[in-house]
Design a protein around this motif. Structure first.
Motif, PDB file in Angstrom:
ATOM      1  N   GLY A 256      40.764  58.245  34.018  1.00  0.00           N
ATOM      2  CA  GLY A 256      41.158  56.923  33.573  1.00  0.00           C
ATOM      3  C   GLY A 256      42.175  56.337  34.531  1.00  0.00           C
ATOM      4  O   GLY A 256      42.639  56.988  35.475  1.00  0.00           O
ATOM      5  N   GLU A 257      42.509  55.089  34.299  1.00  0.00           N
ATOM      6  CA  GLU A 257      43.515  54.445  35.138  1.00  0.00           C
ATOM      7  C   GLU A 257      44.919  54.867  34.712  1.00  0.00           C
ATOM      8  O   GLU A 257      45.187  55.085  33.529  1.00  0.00           O
ATOM      9  N   SER A 258      45.791  54.951  35.680  1.00  0.00           N
ATOM     10  CA  SER A 258      47.204  55.198  35.373  1.00  0.00           C
ATOM     11  C   SER A 258      47.816  53.895  34.874  1.00  0.00           C
ATOM     12  O   SER A 258      47.361  52.808  35.230  1.00  0.00           O
ATOM     13  N   PRO A 259      48.831  53.978  34.045  1.00  0.00           N
ATOM     14  CA  PRO A 259      49.431  52.742  33.520  1.00  0.00           C
ATOM     15  C   PRO A 259      50.107  51.934  34.620  1.00  0.00           C
ATOM     16  O   PRO A 259      50.748  52.488  35.512  1.00  0.00           O
ATOM     17  N   SER A 260      49.945  50.623  34.543  1.00  0.00           N
ATOM     18  CA  SER A 260      50.605  49.745  35.519  1.00  0.00           C
ATOM     19  C   SER A 260      52.106  49.705  35.283  1.00  0.00           C
ATOM     20  O   SER A 260      52.886  49.540  36.224  1.00  0.00           O
ATOM     21  N   HIS A 261      52.517  49.843  34.031  1.00  0.00           N
ATOM     22  CA  HIS A 261      53.936  49.818  33.644  1.00  0.00           C
ATOM     23  C   HIS A 261      54.188  50.977  32.678  1.00  0.00           C
ATOM     24  O   HIS A 261      54.281  50.773  31.459  1.00  0.00           O
ATOM     25  N   PRO A 262      54.270  52.206  33.185  1.00  0.00           N
ATOM     26  CA  PRO A 262      54.342  53.364  32.287  1.00  0.00           C
ATOM     27  C   PRO A 262      55.535  53.338  31.342  1.00  0.00           C
ATOM     28  O   PRO A 262      55.423  53.718  30.179  1.00  0.00           O
ATOM     29  N   GLU A 263      56.685  52.876  31.833  1.00  0.00           N
ATOM     30  CA  GLU A 263      57.857  52.865  30.954  1.00  0.00           C
ATOM     31  C   GLU A 263      57.746  51.775  29.889  1.00  0.00           C
ATOM     32  O   GLU A 263      58.223  51.953  28.768  1.00  0.00           O
ATOM     33  N   LEU A 264      57.125  50.652  30.240  1.00  0.00           N
ATOM     34  CA  LEU A 264      56.885  49.613  29.229  1.00  0.00           C
ATOM     35  C   LEU A 264      55.950  50.150  28.153  1.00  0.00           C
ATOM     36  O   LEU A 264      56.172  49.927  26.956  1.00  0.00           O
ATOM     37  N   LEU A 265      54.921  50.870  28.557  1.00  0.00           N
ATOM     38  CA  LEU A 265      54.001  51.468  27.586  1.00  0.00           C
ATOM     39  C   LEU A 265      54.755  52.400  26.655  1.00  0.00           C
ATOM     40  O   LEU A 265      54.557  52.368  25.427  1.00  0.00           O
ATOM     41  N   ASP A 266      55.642  53.224  27.209  1.00  0.00           N
ATOM     42  CA  ASP A 266      56.383  54.165  26.380  1.00  0.00           C
ATOM     43  C   ASP A 266      57.404  53.450  25.495  1.00  0.00           C
ATOM     44  O   ASP A 266      57.647  53.862  24.350  1.00  0.00           O
ATOM     45  N   TYR A 267      58.006  52.373  26.032  1.00  0.00           N
ATOM     46  CA  TYR A 267      58.937  51.611  25.202  1.00  0.00           C
ATOM     47  C   TYR A 267      58.216  51.042  23.981  1.00  0.00           C
ATOM     48  O   TYR A 267      58.695  51.150  22.849  1.00  0.00           O
ATOM     49  N   LEU A 268      57.051  50.439  24.197  1.00  0.00           N
ATOM     50  CA  LEU A 268      56.307  49.855  23.086  1.00  0.00           C
ATOM     51  C   LEU A 268      55.850  50.925  22.105  1.00  0.00           C
ATOM     52  O   LEU A 268      55.855  50.713  20.886  1.00  0.00           O
ATOM     53  N   ALA A 269      55.421  52.080  22.618  1.00  0.00           N
ATOM     54  CA  ALA A 269      55.006  53.172  21.739  1.00  0.00           C
ATOM     55  C   ALA A 269      56.178  53.645  20.890  1.00  0.00           C
ATOM     56  O   ALA A 269      56.035  53.914  19.689  1.00  0.00           O
TER      57      ALA A 269
ATOM     58  N   TRP B 141      47.881  45.425  23.539  1.00  0.00           N
ATOM     59  CA  TRP B 141      48.232  44.732  24.790  1.00  0.00           C
ATOM     60  C   TRP B 141      46.965  44.153  25.429  1.00  0.00           C
ATOM     61  O   TRP B 141      46.946  43.012  25.895  1.00  0.00           O
ATOM     62  N   GLN B 142      45.909  44.931  25.463  1.00  0.00           N
ATOM     63  CA  GLN B 142      44.651  44.461  26.044  1.00  0.00           C
ATOM     64  C   GLN B 142      44.137  43.242  25.307  1.00  0.00           C
ATOM     65  O   GLN B 142      43.606  42.302  25.921  1.00  0.00           O
ATOM     66  N   GLN B 143      44.301  43.209  24.001  1.00  0.00           N
ATOM     67  CA  GLN B 143      43.850  42.070  23.210  1.00  0.00           C
ATOM     68  C   GLN B 143      44.485  40.777  23.692  1.00  0.00           C
ATOM     69  O   GLN B 143      43.833  39.730  23.737  1.00  0.00           O
ATOM     70  N   HIS B 144      45.741  40.837  24.085  1.00  0.00           N
ATOM     71  CA  HIS B 144      46.478  39.625  24.434  1.00  0.00           C
ATOM     72  C   HIS B 144      46.429  39.272  25.917  1.00  0.00           C
ATOM     73  O   HIS B 144      46.612  38.106  26.279  1.00  0.00           O
ATOM     74  N   PHE B 145      46.196  40.256  26.762  1.00  0.00           N
ATOM     75  CA  PHE B 145      46.214  39.999  28.207  1.00  0.00           C
ATOM     76  C   PHE B 145      44.855  40.198  28.869  1.00  0.00           C
ATOM     77  O   PHE B 145      44.718  39.934  30.062  1.00  0.00           O
ATOM     78  N   GLY B 146      43.877  40.662  28.137  1.00  0.00           N
ATOM     79  CA  GLY B 146      42.563  40.873  28.717  1.00  0.00           C
ATOM     80  C   GLY B 146      42.396  42.234  29.339  1.00  0.00           C
ATOM     81  O   GLY B 146      41.263  42.711  29.517  1.00  0.00           O
ATOM     82  N   LYS B 147      43.472  42.888  29.692  1.00  0.00           N
ATOM     83  CA  LYS B 147      43.436  44.239  30.240  1.00  0.00           C
ATOM     84  C   LYS B 147      44.664  44.981  29.767  1.00  0.00           C
ATOM     85  O   LYS B 147      45.766  44.420  29.692  1.00  0.00           O
ATOM     86  N   GLY B 148      44.500  46.235  29.426  1.00  0.00           N
ATOM     87  CA  GLY B 148      45.614  47.019  28.924  1.00  0.00           C
ATOM     88  C   GLY B 148      46.559  47.438  30.029  1.00  0.00           C
ATOM     89  O   GLY B 148      46.238  47.366  31.230  1.00  0.00           O
ATOM     90  N   LEU B 149      47.732  47.871  29.631  1.00  0.00           N
ATOM     91  CA  LEU B 149      48.642  48.488  30.605  1.00  0.00           C
ATOM     92  C   LEU B 149      47.957  49.694  31.236  1.00  0.00           C
ATOM     93  O   LEU B 149      48.177  50.011  32.399  1.00  0.00           O
ATOM     94  N   VAL B 150      47.115  50.352  30.447  1.00  0.00           N
ATOM     95  CA  VAL B 150      46.166  51.338  30.958  1.00  0.00           C
ATOM     96  C   VAL B 150      44.804  50.658  30.913  1.00  0.00           C
ATOM     97  O   VAL B 150      44.345  50.253  29.851  1.00  0.00           O
TER      98      VAL B 150
ATOM     99  N   LEU C  81      42.939  59.013  20.291  1.00  0.00           N
ATOM    100  CA  LEU C  81      43.710  59.765  21.289  1.00  0.00           C
ATOM    101  C   LEU C  81      43.462  59.315  22.721  1.00  0.00           C
ATOM    102  O   LEU C  81      44.186  59.737  23.622  1.00  0.00           O
ATOM    103  N   GLY C  82      42.435  58.504  22.937  1.00  0.00           N
ATOM    104  CA  GLY C  82      42.143  58.092  24.303  1.00  0.00           C
ATOM    105  C   GLY C  82      41.738  59.252  25.187  1.00  0.00           C
ATOM    106  O   GLY C  82      42.060  59.278  26.372  1.00  0.00           O
ATOM    107  N   LEU C  83      41.025  60.226  24.622  1.00  0.00           N
ATOM    108  CA  LEU C  83      40.591  61.399  25.376  1.00  0.00           C
ATOM    109  C   LEU C  83      39.078  61.572  25.263  1.00  0.00           C
ATOM    110  O   LEU C  83      38.507  61.369  24.195  1.00  0.00           O
ATOM    111  N   THR C  84      38.469  61.989  26.346  1.00  0.00           N
ATOM    112  CA  THR C  84      37.016  62.191  26.369  1.00  0.00           C
ATOM    113  C   THR C  84      36.695  63.652  26.068  1.00  0.00           C
ATOM    114  O   THR C  84      36.128  64.371  26.889  1.00  0.00           O
ATOM    115  N   VAL C  85      37.048  64.072  24.877  1.00  0.00           N
ATOM    116  CA  VAL C  85      36.856  65.467  24.478  1.00  0.00           C
ATOM    117  C   VAL C  85      35.376  65.836  24.476  1.00  0.00           C
ATOM    118  O   VAL C  85      35.009  66.984  24.733  1.00  0.00           O
TER     119      VAL C  85
END
Length: 797
Positions: free
Chosen positions: A571-584, A552-561, A248-252
């Motif tokens: 956490g960091e905000s996404p650099s390309h939020p709509e791209l992240l949502d498109y891929l999801a 994405w991080q695997q291929h570019f070294g850093k994730g969109l987040v 989930l990417g959450l620090t519960v």
């Protein structure tokens, strides 16, 4: 306040007194009230749920595809670049592209044949064919699994010494993950099986998926050290943290002691999830259909029961012989007393003669002599023995008190033998008749004195037991996993994280921010299956986003987040939020196919860009967050070690099975099959930034220290691969051919003319001019070593 006194220096030079520490402890217990007003400040304000629901990570997936030509990924990236007035660099050349794609998908360099096939292919889909080949390769699953194992905090022991081999079947979880990625198991099932594979009917048809339960079955175990509640709390926290960060990417876990200070996660939600794991137990999970498991367990039960009948008969015969010994104990005790008396008159007297007088062998007599004299003897009656030992002045007749002790002890032994085994005083039983006792009774010995019919009955029972074991199927493969606990239910909130201070009951259910205020309670056993369904629900916006971002991080070294396991406020905000949502969105619509996701990303112009730096772009976006170029990256320690073996021609590509030692110089298997110890991590892995296997990890750090180069030059492993590479190229016709072959094997490219000239000049130095000793590496071996230690070998453009 307002005075002229100099405030005290903090921290003070001296320790606080016990009285001062007690005052501070009491103040904290009171809730740390303001000493000026006595008011307890509320450290955490109530959660504003409406505001929280509008945070980007918790909003439903939503995007608008930008206008323009090209693949959707490139259109999203182009829109951002245009917005900032940046122009992307051009496409990387083919040599760079195939090496980049091969490393990022398989963790290995391409072979010369693979590169040359690609260079000869002029078709428009040539690169797509390369990707399809790589995605179909078994090497793909090995590399992807190793990346996931960081998140799963995979380890094959715990961080303290168990005094045994470790977690012996851990490798089955690793092999399951490799197979899952190679077979393109839909990611939603990948999630569900790791949480609750044993609760899904389909895993009965494919029992291999039960190994997925190793995600939690291999989790860290915490030592009680006299505080079992805290040890249990730490173990539960490990499960909650791994689950929520990983999927989930959450620090519960930050809500364990108080409501999360930054994210909409109240403490009660933490304990709702913890209660699910509290209702779960560690288990050895057979990797077989339930019917096969039932047949195996039934057959084994029959064989065990047959063994028990054999053992019962032998025990009855042992008890028969033991009763005879018990009846003679008064005589034995008397003989011992007399032996002590005779020793007073004859210091050199041995036990042999006195043992013979009561028809005992000298060894049994000696053991009984020592046993009766022990202060810790197993029956209270014997503790009075030492008070009645003979003296010089004593009559040489056994006193009545000694005979009374012996008689009482004989009766105690007989009464003990009359009891069923589980109710016996085992101290008496073992001290007298156990394998290391005074009168060790073996099966052979007691049967030798048994009645003929009893001997025959024993033989028949043994034959029956052997037949039962012969009919029992071979042991089933097992994996470390989890199962439903014997007792399931909700747990209470631990106030301020203190397991000894309980608050309200936390019903087992999903997080409110994702499941809504009226989310259902988990009532099906522990609730693991319901939890798995909630996490893998396509309507849950986080699960797909988090996995897409990891890829994405695997291929570019850093994730969109940029913080792959923290999509919260810190956490960091996404650099390309709509791209992240498109891929999801595409990920879910594509049946959660991880391979399709990789393929779409690598077919984009964004991935295929050159890594050259353009000054204007670099000034405006030095971290390349807008993706105007490809990031140059250093390979992981696994890819580095595997590449050394590949260049040397010594890489063993056999798959699966028990782990091997990475520090063994002779080990040629891929590094993914090396043992990962939480207690004593491999020296090589430590040197090259392998993450802590005690906690979930979402990315590798990169350090550059002298020891890394020293490893490449001096370590026996690296030297062995340099020698093997030199041996591969030595057969070439001349120095120039050797140089060209070396570049292909080490760097997956042809050598340039200047590189050939430099190499030939180096190899042409006569051996006698070499200042090194005759036992050092040859010129060719040192040339091979230089290539394997070069930056180009460990970096991918």
């Amino acid at each position: 306040k307002g005075g002229t006194e100099t405030p005290p220096q903090m921290p003070p030079d001296t320790h606080l007194s016990k009285e001062q520490v007690a005052i501070l402890a009491k103040w904290i217990d009171l809730g740390a009230p303001d000493p000026r007003t006595g008011v307890v400040e509320v450290a955490v304000k109530g959660i504003d749920w409406k505001t929280a629901e509008n945070f980007w990570a918790f909003r439903p997936v939503k995007f608008v595809l930008p206008a323009g030509a090209g693949a959707p990924i490139d259109r999203f990236v182009a829109a951002k670049l245009e917005e900032k007035g940046l122009t992307p660099v051009g496409r990387a050349d083919r040599l760079v592209l195939i090496r980049r794609a091969t490393f990022t998908l398989t963790g290995l360099p391409p072979t010369r044949a693979e590169v040359e096939d690609y260079l000869r292919d002029d078709a428009s889909d040539a690169f797509a064919k390369v990707l399809d080949r790589l995605l179909a390769s078994p090497r793909f699953g090995e590399h992807q699994a190793r990346i996931w194992l960081d998140v799963a905090r995979y380890g094959e022991d715990v961080n303290f010494n168990l005094g045994k081999e470790g977690i012996v079947h851990a490798w089955r979880y690793r092999d399951w993950a490799i197979d899952a990625f190679n077979s393109d198991l839909p990611y939603d099932r990948f999630v569900k099986y790791q949480i609750a594979a044993d609760l899904y009917d389909e895993t009965d048809q494919e029992p291999k998926h039960l190994a997925a339960l190793g995600l939690f079955g291999l989790g860290q175990l915490y030592v009680a050290n006299g505080d079992p509640l805290r040890a249990k709390a730490e173990t539960l926290d490990d499960r909650v943290d791994t689950l929520t960060r990983g999927f989930l990417g959450l620090t519960v876990s930050c809500a364990r002691c108080h409501d999360h200070k930054f994210d909409p996660i109240p403490t009660i939600d933490y304990y709702s999830i913890a209660g699910i794991f509290d209702s779960t137990k560690m288990a050895e999970v057979p990797l077989a259909p339930k019917a096969e498991v039932a047949r195996y367990e039934a057959a084994r039960k029959e064989a065990v029961e047959a063994d028990a009948r054999v053992n019962d008969l032998v025990q009855e015969e042992k008890d028969r012989v033991a009763r005879g010994i018990a009846n003679k104990l008064p005589d034995y005790f008397a003989a011992i007393w007399l032996h002590h008396a005779k020793k007073l008159d004859e210091p050199d007297r041995t036990v042999a003669a006195d043992a013979q007088a009561v028809q005992l062998d000298k060894d049994s007599f000696s053991r009984l002599l020592k046993y009766v004299g022990r202060r810790d003897a197993s029956h209270a009656t014997l503790k009075a023995w030492s008070k009645h030992l003979p003296t010089k002045e004593s009559p040489r007749e056994v006193p009545a008190e000694v005979r009374g002790i012996a008689s009482a002890y004989s009766q105690a032994v007989t009464q003990n033998l009359d009891k069923p085994i589980p109710k016996r005083n085992m101290d008496i039983q073992n001290d007298l008749f156990g394998p290391k006792g005074v009168f060790p009774l073996s099966a052979e010995e007691v049967l030798a004195s048994a009645a003929p019919e009893r001997v025959a009955a024993h033989a028949a029972l043994k034959a029956e037991a052997k037949a039962k074991w012969d009919q029992t199927p071979a042991p089933l493969p097992v994996a470390h996993g989890i199962a439903e606990g014997k007792k399931v239910g909700d747990i209470k909130v631990a106030l301020r994280g203190n397991p000894y201070k309980s608050g309200e009951v936390a019903p087992r259910r999903f997080l409110r921010i994702l499941g809504g205020e009226e989310r259902v309670l988990f009532k099906d056993g522990s609730g693991r299956r319901e939890l798995a369904e909630a996490i893998a629900d396509p309507k849950n916006p986080l699960t797909a986003r988090v996995m897409v971002n990891r890829v994405w991080q695997q291929h570019f070294g850093k994730g969109l987040v940029g913080t792959p396991s923290n999509f919260g406020a810190l956490g960091e905000s996404p650099s390309h939020p709509e791209l992240l949502d498109y891929l999801a969105d595409q990920f879910v619509k594509g049946n959660w196919s991880v391979k399709k996701l990789h393929r779409e990303i690598l077919l984009s112009e964004t991935f295929q860009r050159d890594s050259n730096i353009v000054a204007k772009n670099q000034d405006a976006d030095p971290e390349n967050r807008l993706l105007w170029r490809m990031n140059r990256r250093r390979v992981t320690v696994e890819a580095y070690r595997d590449s050394l073996l590949a260049a040397a021609g010594t890489l063993d590509l056999s798959m699966g099975g028990k782990s091997t030692s990475i520090d063994d110089v002779a080990n040629r298997r891929r590094t993914v099959y090396g043992k990962i110890s939480r207690l004593d991590l491999s020296q090589l892995l430590r040197l090259f930034d392998f993450p802590d296997a005690n906690i979930t990890s979402d990315r590798r750090t990169e350090t550059t220290v002298p020891q890394q180069l020293l490893f490449a030059i001096n370590s026996p492993f690296a030297v062995a691969q340099a020698k093997a590479l030199a041996s591969r190229i030595e057969k070439e016709a001349d120095f120039a051919a050797q140089i060209r072959a070396a570049y292909w094997l080490a760097l997956s490219r042809p050598a340039g003319d200047t590189e050939v000239q430099i190499g030939v000049r180096y190899l042409s130095v006569p051996a006698e001019a070499d200042p090194r000793s005759k036992n050092a590496l040859s010129r060719l071996e040192r040339f091979a070593q230089a290539l394997l230690a070069s930056n180009e070998f460990v970096y991918v453009d």
